[in-house]
Design an enzyme around this catalytic site. Structure first.
Site, PDB file in Angstrom:
ATOM      1  N   ASP A  31      55.163  55.936  42.578  1.00  0.00           N
ATOM      2  CA  ASP A  31      56.268  56.640  41.931  1.00  0.00           C
ATOM      3  C   ASP A  31      56.871  57.706  42.849  1.00  0.00           C
ATOM      4  O   ASP A  31      56.234  58.196  43.773  1.00  0.00           O
ATOM      5  CB  ASP A  31      55.794  57.288  40.637  1.00  0.00           C
ATOM      6  CG  ASP A  31      54.682  58.305  40.864  1.00  0.00           C
ATOM      7  OD1 ASP A  31      53.839  58.073  41.760  1.00  0.00           O
ATOM      8  OD2 ASP A  31      54.651  59.335  40.170  1.00  0.00           O
ATOM      9  N   GLU A  32      58.108  58.042  42.586  1.00  0.00           N
ATOM     10  CA  GLU A  32      58.780  59.229  43.126  1.00  0.00           C
ATOM     11  C   GLU A  32      58.729  59.327  44.653  1.00  0.00           C
ATOM     12  O   GLU A  32      58.552  60.409  45.209  1.00  0.00           O
ATOM     13  CB  GLU A  32      58.186  60.488  42.475  1.00  0.00           C
ATOM     14  CG  GLU A  32      58.412  60.516  40.979  1.00  0.00           C
ATOM     15  CD  GLU A  32      57.660  61.617  40.246  1.00  0.00           C
ATOM     16  OE1 GLU A  32      58.183  62.087  39.218  1.00  0.00           O
ATOM     17  OE2 GLU A  32      56.564  62.006  40.688  1.00  0.00           O
ATOM     18  N   ALA A  33      58.932  58.208  45.312  1.00  0.00           N
ATOM     19  CA  ALA A  33      59.039  58.207  46.780  1.00  0.00           C
ATOM     20  C   ALA A  33      60.510  58.383  47.137  1.00  0.00           C
ATOM     21  O   ALA A  33      61.154  57.490  47.706  1.00  0.00           O
ATOM     22  CB  ALA A  33      58.469  56.925  47.355  1.00  0.00           C
TER      23      ALA A  33
END
Length: 571
Positions: A327-329
């Site tokens: 997530d959230e890269a």
């Protein structure tokens, strides 16, 4: 069959209160058949008997240990079928289900008569679920850690039960703030009460790396030496991690370890700058922002690193899943991110494990056995629906329903609000089977309640955010829609409060629940004050503690009170 749930009146006779408890179990059972006027009484001559195999005998010993403390009875454990006497409790493995509804690996049947109690199941896991139900049929004082007077009455009747979903999970973030082995084991016991069968450990993030990797020792030694707000952080050695895995297995929970990549990796990059874009080490990070870090996804050294990490973790983990995060890269272009996921998924598969990842991995090429872990707040996600059409399953953790770190109300000190405020009714009133459009019900693997710990530093704070919402999610995962409703659940939930008080579990006194009052004390408990209970350290009693006890040392002193101890460090 929907059970009529009757609120327990403390003024009732012991037998009357026992009868009311038969319909007050959480999660709601598939079928409850009362025997009016029949009551079983646990006594000083009771023996706990079990099928003479290691699994059933281990469950029997857990039950006996649970009951010895409050009752003061000897409660010996013996093989079933040897000199059985009236009043005994028997835990029996059956190769064929005695009722059609009680089949499956985790189903059980509980029969309580005046002559004894018999729990039947196909597996030791089913027997333990039956024991957890029996625990709720006994008076709340059974959860106390000291002798109580009794009487120890169980209502007569039959319960036939089995779970709706194979995966019923809870996640504990040990990366933002580190929690030692005893604290995790205490949490395992609390999850087992409500038939949760997976513990997802978020082991790595920007603020800390929490698992020792022999081939990359600085990950833990350097990357583990920080946490949100500063402080020493900590990490689990391989021995520590095995203790957690073994303790969870004894409660029939499977540990699901998460190594969050390619983002959320600042702690790893501090330890090994060659894994960072440009090979430049970042500064340590003790804040709570997300999305700023990433591995060097075009560096072959990154994939050798991940093969080592996931390989060692797979060797330590008997469960079927390795969670890759994902997530959230935010710093990576979509094409580079997809190439990364498509390189990492086969690395995990090569260890013999199934791939589990946050739903951002959905657009990547499918790999057999892959599970997409949905944490969004919308009712439709085109990429997830497409991944399902290509063969993926979905694990549901909608943040606006199941995230335990969301505030209850505007004045809740702990938690965040980005996904909204989640009172217990909101956590309960959603349906996993149709939550995501274009995701067929048969592709839903189950549900999980994540607890992120940016604002959480103590066991009491873990409990306050977990209870009473965790039992709500647990019921969604176990009980079919026709077996439950909010009106019945809120009444049954209220009946859990005396048990939590007896066990020293801190909980939120939701105004949506008719909690029973106790003397002059307020119903429920208040939010724990900041910093009142640092996490304890030292060798846990977890390896010998009975189910439901506090392996971290002394139990919490009571509703809203905590026993202080030294702050956690590296184990």
């Amino acid at each position: 069959m929907r059970v009529t749930h009757t609120e327990v009146d403390p003024s009732q006779s012991p037998a009357g209160a026992a009868a009311a408890r038969l319909g007050a179990v959480i999660p709601a059972p598939v079928r409850v058949e009362p025997l009016p006027g029949v009551t079983y009484q646990l006594g000083p001559d009771t023996t706990v008997r079990a099928t003479p195999e290691p699994g059933p005998l281990a469950v029997a010993e857990q039950l006996a240990e649970l009951l010895r403390r409050p009752t003061g009875y000897a409660l010996p454990v013996a093989p079933a079928g040897v000199a059985t006497a009236d009043g005994d409790i028997s835990l029996l493995l059956t190769r064929e289900s005695t009722e059609p509804e009680s089949g499956g690996a985790e189903g059980y049947q509980l029969d309580a008569t005046a002559d004894g109690i018999v729990i039947r199941a196909r597996t030791a896991a089913g027997l333990l679920h039956g024991v957890q139900t029996l625990r709720q049929l006994l008076p709340p004082a059974v959860d106390a850690g000291d002798p109580r007077p009794g009487p120890w009455l169980v209502p007569g009747g039959r319960i036939v039960d089995h779970p709706r979903y194979a995966y019923r999970g809870a996640m504990l973030d040990v990366a933002r703030h580190f929690f030692d082995v005893p604290t995790v084991c205490r949490y395992v016991d609390q999850l087992a009460r409500y038939k949760i069968n997976h513990l997802h450990l978020h082991l790595t993030d920007d603020q800390g790396w929490r698992i020792g990797i022999d081939s990359w020792p600085l990950l833990a030694e350097v990357g583990g030496a920080s946490q949100v707000g500063g402080g020493a952080g900590g990490y689990y050695s391989a021995h520590d991690y095995r203790r957690i895995v073994a303790y969870a297995a004894s409660r029939h929970l499977t540990v699901v370890p998460e190594i969050d990549v390619p983002g959320h990796t600042n702690a790893a990059l501090v330890a090994y700058p060659e894994l960072a874009p440009g090979g430049v080490a970042p500064d340590r990070y003790a804040g709570t922002d997300v999305g700023f870090s990433a591995l060097a996804v075009d560096n072959e050294r990154t994939y050798a690193f991940l093969a080592d990490v996931f390989g060692e973790l797979a060797d330590l983990t008997p469960g079927e899943f390795l969670h890759l995060g994902g997530d959230e890269a935010f710093t990576l272009p979509p094409a580079a991110y997809a190439r990364f996921v498509e390189r990492v998924q086969p690395i995990i598969a090569a260890t013999g494990k199934r791939v589990l990842g946050w739903h951002q991995i959905a657009p990547a090429a499918h790999l057999d056995g892959r599970v997409v872990h949905y944490w969004g707040t919308t009712r439709h996600d085109a990429a997830v629906a497409d991944a399902v059409r290509r063969g993926a399953q979905v694990l549901l953790s909608p943040a606006d329903r199941s995230y335990l770190d969301m505030k209850y109300a505007a004045d809740t000190r702990l938690g965040k609000e980005w996904a909204g405020r989640i009172e217990v009714r909101r956590a309960y009133n959603w349906e996993p089977a149709n939550h995501l459009r274009d995701v067929p019900a048969d592709r839903v693997l189950g549900v999980e309640s994540p607890l992120w710990t940016e604002t959480v530093t103590t066991p009491a704070e873990i409990e306050y955010l977990t209870f009473p919402r965790l039992p709500a999610i647990a019921e969604l995962g176990w009980s079919a829609p026709g077996d439950r409703d909010w009106a019945g659940f809120r009444t049954r939930l209220a009946g859990q409060a005396p048990r939590w008080r007896a066990a020293g579990i801190t909980f939120h006194a939701s105004p949506q629940v008719p909690w029973p009052a106790t003397g002059d004390a307020p119903a429920g408990t208040g939010e724990p004050a900041a910093g009142t209970a640092p996490v304890g350290t030292g060798e846990p009693a977890a390896e010998t503690a009975p189910a439901g006890t506090a392996p971290a040392g002394p139990p919490l002193a009571g509703a809203g009170e905590v026993v202080p101890g030294p702050r956690a460090g590296t184990t």
